[in-house]
Design an enzyme around this catalytic site. Structure first.
Site, PDB file in Angstrom:
ATOM      1  CD  GLN A   9      -3.586  -4.314   6.511  1.00 13.07           C
ATOM      2  OE1 GLN A   9      -3.714  -3.255   5.898  1.00 13.07           O
ATOM      3  NE2 GLN A   9      -3.937  -5.468   5.985  1.00 13.07           N
ATOM      4  CE  LYS A  52      -3.845  -2.426   2.151  1.00 14.49           C
ATOM      5  NZ  LYS A  52      -4.608  -2.782   3.345  1.00 14.49           N
ATOM      6  CG  ASP A  79      -9.561   0.183   4.942  1.00 15.02           C
ATOM      7  OD1 ASP A  79      -9.293  -0.275   3.813  1.00 15.02           O
ATOM      8  OD2 ASP A  79      -8.905  -0.062   5.963  1.00 15.02           O
TER       9      ASP A  79
HETATM   10  N1  GUN Z   1      -6.848  -6.577   6.118  1.00 12.59           N
HETATM   11  C1  GUN Z   1      -7.082  -7.302   4.997  1.00 12.59           C
HETATM   12  N2  GUN Z   1      -7.615  -6.509   4.050  1.00 12.59           N
HETATM   13  C2  GUN Z   1      -7.717  -5.277   4.582  1.00 12.59           C
HETATM   14  C3  GUN Z   1      -8.182  -4.028   4.080  1.00 12.59           C
HETATM   15  O1  GUN Z   1      -8.627  -3.889   2.940  1.00 12.59           O
HETATM   16  N3  GUN Z   1      -8.111  -2.981   4.932  1.00 12.59           N
HETATM   17  C4  GUN Z   1      -7.640  -3.105   6.196  1.00 12.59           C
HETATM   18  N4  GUN Z   1      -7.620  -2.025   6.961  1.00 12.59           N
HETATM   19  N5  GUN Z   1      -7.202  -4.246   6.699  1.00 12.59           N
HETATM   20  C5  GUN Z   1      -7.241  -5.322   5.887  1.00 12.59           C
END
Ligand code: GUN
Length: 283
Positions: A97, A53, A120
């Site tokens: 996350q 990311k 998100d």
């Molecule tokens: N863990 C797995 N996928 C995601 C996501 O798209 N966003 C977040 N914040 N955590 C994750």
């Protein structure tokens, strides 16, 4: 018939080029779009995700900060960090996350993020906005799926879409997005009886369960569009989705591969949401 591939890498490249251009335009006005990624603990998969990311931000000219904390971080300290990021004008998007360590209430942390920075799309306010058709941030994975359908010029009006999976992150928001485009939507899940009878009627199938071979060729109507959100490992340790790709591609009209399908689109839509957050803040 062999299905046409919907190439998530190629579509991502196109969308990220647009993101980079819009980011440049915003920078020229003195605003650099910024994303904060917060990682708590040392979950190996999460470490890879957050690195990807942050790298994607850099590649598209977005500012990003990665905050890493020990698994022992208290909930109160994490909430305080989120609050500080809410008040930081250089940060337009905040991503905590998941999963978080068991002693931290993840939903409480998500609700602490300002909805204006909830890139998100997991905040209740974002979910409510999606449900009611109001402006807000859409969760990145189903949003990416919608972009993939758009990329093949697919008109969802009156079509039957079957979503397999009912998670808050993919299945439920996916169903709402399809509904917003006038599809007739069925949501199937682990307790659904006779899944095959449903999928055989589907014009579009989204598989988002997290289990191999949930969808096989005998379950797909010829010409259906199949989107595979799954991310699993096969017996040889190779990445694979929820769909039996080799079988289903003989029946479907379009299909997303794994890897190289929905996966890259998730990060791309995170960039799009972050840029959008910055553009809104700059107005
Ligand atoms: N863990 C797995 N996928 C995601 C996501 O798209 N966003 C977040 N914040 N955590 C994750």
């Amino acid at each position: 018939m062999t299905a046409q591939l919907i190439d998530g890498n190629l579509l991502s490249k196109q969308l990220r080029t647009e993101v980079a251009a819009r980011a440049q335009a915003l920078k020229a006005k003195g605003v650099t779009p910024g994303l904060a990624v917060v990682l708590v603990g040392d979950n190996p998969a999460s470490q890879v995700y957050v690195r990807n990311k942050v790298k994607a931000c850099e590649d598209s000219g977005l500012h990003s900060v990665l905050e890493k904390y020990e698994a022992t971080l208290t909930e109160a300290d994490l909430l305080a960090r989120v609050e500080a990021l809410n008040n930081d004008p250089s940060i337009h998007g905040i991503l905590v996350q998941l999963p978080l360590p068991a002693h931290i209430d993840a939903q409480k942390v998500i609700e602490a993020i300002s909805p204006a920075k909830d890139v998100d799309g997991f905040h209740i306010a974002s979910a409510g906005a999606l449900m009611t058709g109001m402006p807000g941030f859409w969760p990145c994975t189903p949003y990416g799926c919608m972009k993939m359908l758009e990329s093949i010029g697919y008109d969802l009006r009156g079509k039957h879409a079957v979503v397999i999976g009912r998670s808050n992150i993919v299945g439920k928001p996916m169903a709402l997005m399809l509904l917003q485009k006038d599809a007739t939507v069925t949501v199937a899940h682990s307790r659904t009886q006779n899944l095959k009878a449903l999928t055989l009627q589907a014009d579009v199938i989204v598989a988002a369960v997290g289990k191999r071979n949930v969808l096989t060729a005998d379950m797909v109507k010829p010409g259906a569009v199949v989107l595979d959100v799954g991310m699993n490992r096969n017996d040889e340790g190779k990445l694979c989705g929820d769909v039996d790709f080799e079988g289903v591609k003989q029946v479907a009209s379009h299909i997303t591969p794994v890897p190289g399908g929905v996966g890259p689109m998730t990060i791309t839509m995170l960039l799009v949401n972050t840029l959008e957050a910055a553009e809104r803040a700059a107005k």
